[in-house]
Design a protein around this motif. Structure first.
Motif, PDB file in Angstrom:
ATOM      1  N   TYR A  54      -8.203 -12.877  -9.920  1.00  0.00           N
ATOM      2  CA  TYR A  54      -8.532 -11.517  -9.472  1.00  0.00           C
ATOM      3  C   TYR A  54      -9.352 -10.772 -10.529  1.00  0.00           C
ATOM      4  CZ  TYR A  54      -5.781 -11.165  -5.119  1.00  0.00           C
ATOM      5  OH  TYR A  54      -5.315 -11.292  -3.842  1.00  0.00           O
ATOM      6  N   TYR A  58     -12.904  -9.230  -9.921  1.00  0.00           N
ATOM      7  CA  TYR A  58     -13.127  -7.805 -10.173  1.00  0.00           C
ATOM      8  C   TYR A  58     -14.444  -7.596 -10.931  1.00  0.00           C
ATOM      9  CZ  TYR A  58     -12.904  -3.442 -12.790  1.00  0.00           C
ATOM     10  OH  TYR A  58     -13.220  -2.246 -13.372  1.00  0.00           O
ATOM     11  N   ALA A  69     -14.043  -3.724  -2.697  1.00  0.00           N
ATOM     12  CA  ALA A  69     -13.407  -5.002  -3.004  1.00  0.00           C
ATOM     13  C   ALA A  69     -12.988  -5.049  -4.463  1.00  0.00           C
ATOM     14  CB  ALA A  69     -14.363  -6.151  -2.682  1.00  0.00           C
ATOM     15  N   GLU A  71     -12.099  -2.703  -6.491  1.00  0.00           N
ATOM     16  CA  GLU A  71     -10.886  -1.923  -6.734  1.00  0.00           C
ATOM     17  C   GLU A  71      -9.634  -2.672  -6.267  1.00  0.00           C
ATOM     18  OE1 GLU A  71     -10.535   0.662  -8.715  1.00  0.00           O
ATOM     19  OE2 GLU A  71     -12.674   0.270  -8.983  1.00  0.00           O
ATOM     20  N   GLU A  72      -9.741  -3.323  -5.117  1.00  0.00           N
ATOM     21  CA  GLU A  72      -8.604  -4.120  -4.599  1.00  0.00           C
ATOM     22  C   GLU A  72      -8.287  -5.267  -5.553  1.00  0.00           C
ATOM     23  OE1 GLU A  72      -6.737  -3.913  -1.767  1.00  0.00           O
ATOM     24  OE2 GLU A  72      -7.908  -2.806  -0.273  1.00  0.00           O
ATOM     25  N   GLU A  75      -6.478  -3.965  -8.618  1.00  0.00           N
ATOM     26  CA  GLU A  75      -5.095  -3.572  -8.319  1.00  0.00           C
ATOM     27  C   GLU A  75      -4.207  -4.813  -8.178  1.00  0.00           C
ATOM     28  OE1 GLU A  75      -3.827  -0.241  -5.337  1.00  0.00           O
ATOM     29  OE2 GLU A  75      -3.436  -2.163  -4.393  1.00  0.00           O
ATOM     30  N   HIS A  76      -4.730  -5.817  -7.487  1.00  0.00           N
ATOM     31  CA  HIS A  76      -3.945  -7.041  -7.306  1.00  0.00           C
ATOM     32  C   HIS A  76      -3.714  -7.751  -8.638  1.00  0.00           C
ATOM     33  CE1 HIS A  76      -4.672  -7.581  -2.690  1.00  0.00           C
ATOM     34  NE2 HIS A  76      -4.333  -6.357  -3.005  1.00  0.00           N
ATOM     35  N   GLU A 164       1.507  -8.033   1.512  1.00  0.00           N
ATOM     36  CA  GLU A 164       0.573  -6.894   1.520  1.00  0.00           C
ATOM     37  C   GLU A 164      -0.790  -7.322   0.981  1.00  0.00           C
ATOM     38  OE1 GLU A 164       2.161  -3.506  -0.614  1.00  0.00           O
ATOM     39  OE2 GLU A 164       4.052  -3.639   0.492  1.00  0.00           O
ATOM     40  N   HIS A 165      -0.756  -8.126  -0.087  1.00  0.00           N
ATOM     41  CA  HIS A 165      -2.028  -8.602  -0.668  1.00  0.00           C
ATOM     42  C   HIS A 165      -2.829  -9.408   0.359  1.00  0.00           C
ATOM     43  CE1 HIS A 165      -0.490  -8.470  -5.142  1.00  0.00           C
ATOM     44  NE2 HIS A 165      -0.628  -7.283  -4.609  1.00  0.00           N
ATOM     45  N   ASP A 168      -4.380  -7.118   2.816  1.00  0.00           N
ATOM     46  CA  ASP A 168      -5.537  -6.437   2.229  1.00  0.00           C
ATOM     47  C   ASP A 168      -6.769  -7.347   2.253  1.00  0.00           C
ATOM     48  OD1 ASP A 168      -3.919  -4.289   1.593  1.00  0.00           O
ATOM     49  OD2 ASP A 168      -3.684  -4.826  -0.524  1.00  0.00           O
ATOM     50  N   MET A 169      -6.577  -8.618   1.863  1.00  0.00           N
ATOM     51  CA  MET A 169      -7.709  -9.544   1.792  1.00  0.00           C
ATOM     52  C   MET A 169      -8.235  -9.859   3.207  1.00  0.00           C
ATOM     53  SD  MET A 169      -8.567 -10.045  -1.316  1.00  0.00           S
ATOM     54  CE  MET A 169      -7.998  -8.426  -1.808  1.00  0.00           C
ATOM     55  N   LEU A 172     -10.320  -6.934   4.221  1.00  0.00           N
ATOM     56  CA  LEU A 172     -11.610  -6.949   3.516  1.00  0.00           C
ATOM     57  C   LEU A 172     -12.568  -7.965   4.137  1.00  0.00           C
ATOM     58  CD1 LEU A 172     -11.119  -6.935  -0.381  1.00  0.00           C
ATOM     59  CD2 LEU A 172     -12.378  -5.268   0.992  1.00  0.00           C
TER      60      LEU A 172
END
Ligand SMILES: [Fe+2]
Ligand SMILES: [Fe+2]
Length: 176
Positions: A54, A58, A69, A71-72, A75-76, A164-165, A168-169, A172
């Motif tokens: 990640y 990032y 993306a 930011e996600e 965070e992950h 949750e991850h 989120d992916m 996205l």
């Protein structure tokens, strides 16, 4: 009524005084400790590999100005390291040693470190890695059953966040 037999207070107190050097591991601990430690260390490796992947994503996504993306991913990465710390802490509580040797991390990890050539590949690889973690943690939870409630709860909390991850992916990926 449960079939569990309750130990009398006198025996409980006597047992607690034996093997005090084992800390949180008492005589009543009836999980296979070596096996639990192995699973915890494999999961620790998985979390570190995911955090590193990640982080890579990032910085690469920031370069191509894919800010949502990026930011996600950041965070992950942070949350995977929090998971890693919870696992390492539990390993020590159980009298084991967290294996953070970089040479071992990718060997023991269930999820893989895939760089991805573009944003879509990055998100897809992150989704795949989350799905691997979800399946492996679910199995570990089933394996532990009633034998070690604390370790099971740690895995349950982590599993909820991996779901949750993954979500989120998946979101996205749809937007790309
Ligand atoms: Fe995680
Ligand atoms: Fe995750």
């Amino acid at each position: 009524m449960s079939t569990v037999e309750l130990t009398d207070v006198k025996t409980l107190r006597k047992r607690a005084r034996q093997h005090v050097e084992q800390g949180a591991v008492t005589e009543g601990y009836n999980a296979d400790r070596e096996q639990i430690l192995r699973l915890l260390n494999e999961s620790l490796a998985t979390e570190w590999v995911c955090a590193l992947r990640y982080k890579r994503h990032y910085f690469m996504a920031s370069g191509i100005k894919a800010s949502v993306a990026a930011e996600e991913f950041l965070e992950h990465a942070t949350q995977e390291l929090e998971h890693a710390d919870k696992l390492a802490e539990r390993i020590v509580q159980l009298g084991g040693e967290p294996d953070l040797n970089p040479d071992n991390l990718s060997k023991h990890s269930h999820a893989q470190y895939v760089e991805g050539k573009n944003l879509e590949e990055m998100v897809l690889e992150d989704l795949v890695a989350e799905r691997i973690a979800i399946d492996s943690y679910r199995e570990i939870i089933q394996y532990i059953g009633e034998s070690d409630p604390t370790t099971r709860r740690i895995f349950e909390e982590i599993l909820a966040q991996e779901e949750e991850h993954a979500d989120d992916m998946a979101d996205l990926l749809k937007g790309l």
